[in-house]
Design an enzyme around this catalytic site. Structure first.
Site, short mmCIF file in Angstrom:
data_model
loop_
_atom_site.label_atom_id
_atom_site.label_comp_id
_atom_site.label_asym_id
_atom_site.label_seq_id
_atom_site.Cartn_x
_atom_site.Cartn_y
_atom_site.Cartn_z
N GLU A 21 68.43 148.56 43.82
CA GLU A 21 67.68 148.56 44.93
C GLU A 21 68.72 149.31 45.79
O GLU A 21 68.26 150.22 46.60
CB GLU A 21 67.10 147.33 45.68
CG GLU A 21 66.27 147.57 47.03
CD GLU A 21 66.32 146.18 47.55
OE1 GLU A 21 64.88 145.65 47.45
OE2 GLU A 21 67.19 145.46 47.84
N GLY A 23 71.23 151.60 45.29
CA GLY A 23 71.61 153.02 44.73
C GLY A 23 70.04 153.66 45.19
O GLY A 23 69.26 153.15 45.42
N GLY A 67 94.10 146.27 43.10
CA GLY A 67 93.51 146.67 41.82
C GLY A 67 92.07 146.43 42.08
O GLY A 67 91.63 145.67 42.55
N TYR A 107 96.67 159.49 34.62
CA TYR A 107 96.79 158.10 35.48
C TYR A 107 96.95 157.32 34.33
O TYR A 107 96.11 157.03 33.48
CB TYR A 107 95.66 157.87 36.27
CG TYR A 107 95.70 156.59 37.12
CD1 TYR A 107 96.75 155.99 37.57
CD2 TYR A 107 94.87 155.63 36.97
CE1 TYR A 107 96.78 154.82 38.46
CE2 TYR A 107 94.64 154.38 37.59
CZ TYR A 107 95.88 153.99 38.28
OH TYR A 107 95.86 152.68 38.89
N ARG A 119 112.50 151.42 26.96
CA ARG A 119 113.12 151.82 25.65
C ARG A 119 114.15 152.55 25.38
O ARG A 119 115.05 152.38 24.75
CB ARG A 119 111.70 152.05 24.66
CG ARG A 119 110.92 151.10 24.33
CD ARG A 119 110.04 151.48 23.32
NE ARG A 119 108.68 151.79 24.07
CZ ARG A 119 107.84 152.50 23.59
NH1 ARG A 119 108.24 153.33 22.57
NH2 ARG A 119 106.73 153.07 24.13
N CYS A 130 93.80 148.51 33.44
CA CYS A 130 94.48 147.54 32.89
C CYS A 130 93.28 147.08 32.01
O CYS A 130 92.17 146.54 32.22
CB CYS A 130 94.33 146.58 34.11
SG CYS A 130 95.20 145.02 33.75
P1 RVP Z 1 93.53 150.56 40.60
O1 RVP Z 1 93.45 150.66 41.73
O2 RVP Z 1 92.16 149.71 40.24
O3 RVP Z 1 93.78 151.70 39.61
O4 RVP Z 1 94.64 148.97 40.19
C1 RVP Z 1 95.93 149.35 40.29
C2 RVP Z 1 96.80 148.00 39.80
O5 RVP Z 1 96.54 147.70 38.43
C3 RVP Z 1 98.00 148.13 40.18
O6 RVP Z 1 98.66 147.84 41.48
C4 RVP Z 1 98.68 146.90 39.30
O7 RVP Z 1 98.05 145.77 39.97
C5 RVP Z 1 97.63 147.11 38.14
N1 RVP Z 1 98.04 147.53 37.02
C6 RVP Z 1 99.08 148.65 37.01
N2 RVP Z 1 99.30 148.82 35.66
C7 RVP Z 1 98.59 147.99 34.84
C8 RVP Z 1 98.56 148.00 33.44
O8 RVP Z 1 99.05 148.58 32.71
N3 RVP Z 1 97.72 146.96 32.82
N4 RVP Z 1 97.95 147.24 35.82
#
Ligand code: RVP
Length: 506
Positions: free
Chosen positions: A486, A488, A359, A405, A418, A319
């Site tokens: 410390e 690690g 996340g 991913y 789109r 993200c």
């Molecule tokens: P992570 O587990 O850190 O990979 O985070 C996954 C989370 O990131 C998702 O559940 C969602 O809330 C968020 N996400 C998913 N796509 C994006 C993006 O493109 N910004 N963010």
């Protein structure tokens, strides 16, 4: 005048748990990770509880039907991604609900025309070494044979050789009718020393494959998430635009719980969606909302009837919302703030609304920290994307296995919309997510087992045998940057760097 939060927003990496007293009774085998999935009144049981505190992210690269089945088997739950057509999403939900444990619908299928080179590519991408051969190359086509590693010898055969010439043909296969029970299938497998048994319909079309190992693993999963009819439970993502069409289709397909998927939950759009669901389904449809990062956001969604509330803006591994838009909040601070709001709401109303840290989980112990800070379960994207069961292909990058991913806010994920708009390829104003690789990590079960054994062990160090007990007893401390060093391995020369360096759950 603008409002300023007094404290800087912190991340999980800035906290540690301080051990509490653990009695001799407090051992990992006794720890229960059961946790409420949806809201409930004081003293009442929630309509749905998770058996492990993990759900998979609402993302194309993470949660399809295969992931959902694998995670439900282990006691967690997937939310099937909503960034696809209503029909496709409903079909994925329906496949989870109709899945019969131990009966595999193959996702690596060959036709007689497939070449050996293509077989090897498919094997690399899916990790499967047993592949059915059907007339049309689909999972439901007329069965013509099977290819396993025993059918080809690379030193003697060209990559152009066709499957038809080296498969084990139908007439040499032992097969059973589609309605064979798992127990009967397993007996046939053992009697004939088989690794797999194809089950076929009356017209000889392929119905399922039964593998010897699946029958055993089914018996080994006491935590599996099953509904009243013994079907796997599954969640599904929805959005704030097409809910009038999507929600009925998902409910009809059998989704057990829904979640509004948005990076910004404190909005009228979420209110409209929640109100529409309540108006049409009352409380029979369970729906979570989010994401929020503070008390006000939580109270807004609680007031409008969310069954659980997701926390987190900008902390996801893929993200870039914080960079692009300058909004968000450190994940640990957001969880702590929202957890306080949840407890306050509980005091006021007697309604317990589970909260979910979403996340930014990098290390296994971040899960324990999130739970200790008050989260009832966690949502993970990157973590699950690395496993065999995630939807993306396994690829080799610089000699190592990787899985792809990508964020839901990346142009890759948004492409489907789109095309939905009559194929006009409108350029996105800006991306909020990236497309990436994550190191391939094997099977979901092995990884989840390891992760949860660490969580349980730490819970015992804190004297907790359940998640509510951990939330009650946990003592958390902020760490200084020097104490992180410390923590690690330090001041030694590592012989093998793998156990220490980059020892994320990735
Ligand atoms: P992570 O587990 O850190 O990979 O985070 C996954 C989370 O990131 C998702 O559940 C969602 O809330 C968020 N996400 C998913 N796509 C994006 C993006 O493109 N910004 N963010």
């Amino acid at each position: 005048m603008a409002f300023y939060f007094d404290e800087p927003a912190r991340t999980f990496n800035e906290y540690l748990l301080v051990p509490g007293y653990s009695s001799s009774e407090c051992i990992p085998e006794k720890v229960s990770l059961k946790t409420p999935l949806v809201k409930h009144k004081k003293g009442e049981e929630p309509a749905i509880s998770l058996n492990i505190p993990m759900v998979s992210a609402i993302m194309q690269a993470v949660s399809d039907d295969k992931m959902a089945i694998a995670l439900a088997t282990q006691g967690g739950l997937s939310f099937i991604y909503g960034s696809q057509t209503v029909e496709d999403e409903a079909a994925m939900v329906a496949r989870v609900k109709s899945h019969k444990a131990g009966f595999v619908v193959s996702d690596a299928n060959l036709s007689p025309e497939t070449t050996l080179g293509e077989v090897l590519e498919l094997r690399e991408a899916t990790g499967h070494s047993t592949m059915p051969v059907t007339e049309d190359g689909t999972a439901a086509g007329k069965l013509l044979g099977i290819v396993t590693e025993r059918d080809y010898r690379l030193s003697r055969m060209g990559l152009e050789e066709k499957v038809a010439t080296f498969m084990t043909p139908r007439e040499k296969l032992i097969v059973a009718p589609a309605d064979t029970s798992l127990r009967e299938a397993n007996d046939i497998i053992w009697d004939h020393k088989l690794n797999s048994l194809p089950l076929v319909n009356a017209d000889d079309s392929l119905a399922y494959l039964v593998f010897r190992k699946d029958y055993d693993s089914h018996k080994e999963n006491p935590l599996e998430m099953l509904d009243a009819e013994k079907r796997y439970m599954v969640g599904a993502g929805i959005n704030t635009r097409d809910y009038a069409e999507r929600v009925p289709a998902l409910v009809e397909a059998g989704a057990d719980v829904l979640c509004i998927d948005s990076s910004e939950g404190y909005s009228d759009w979420q209110r409209f969606t929640l109100e529409w669901i309540r108006e049409h389904y009352g409380n029979t449809v369970k729906v979570g909302a989010g994401n929020v990062v503070d008390r006000e956001g939580f109270r807004f969604l609680a007031k409008h009837g969310a069954d659980f509330i997701k926390i987190g803006i900008g902390g996801g591994s893929i993200c870039i919302t914080r960079e692009q838009k300058g909004i968000g909040r450190g994940q640990a601070t957001a969880v702590i703030d929202v957890a306080r709001a949840r407890d306050e709401w509980f005091e006021e109303t007697g309604e317990y609304i589970p909260i979910v840290s979403d996340g930014g989980i990098v290390y296994d112990h971040h899960i324990t920290l999130a739970l200790a800070m008050g989260s009832d379960y966690v949502m993970l994207g990157r973590y699950f994307a690395r496993f065999d069961e995630s939807p993306s292909n396994r690829v080799t990058v610089n000699g190592s296995y990787m899985k792809e991913y990508w964020g839901e806010g990346s142009s890759r994920a948004r492409n489907w919309q789109r095309y939905d708009l009559g194929g006009t390829k409108k350029k996105m104003a800006f991306e909020e997510g990236v497309d990436s690789y994550v190191p391939y990590a094997g099977s979901l079960k092995d990884n989840v087992d390891t992760t949860l054994s660490k969580v349980k062990s730490t819970m015992c160090n804190c004297g907790a045998l359940s998640i509510p007990e951990l939330q009650d007893k946990a003592k958390l401390t902020v760490v200084s940057s020097t104490s992180i060093t410390e923590g690690g391995a330090h001041d030694v020369m590592l012989k093998d760097k793998s156990p220490y360096v980059g020892n994320t759950i990735g």
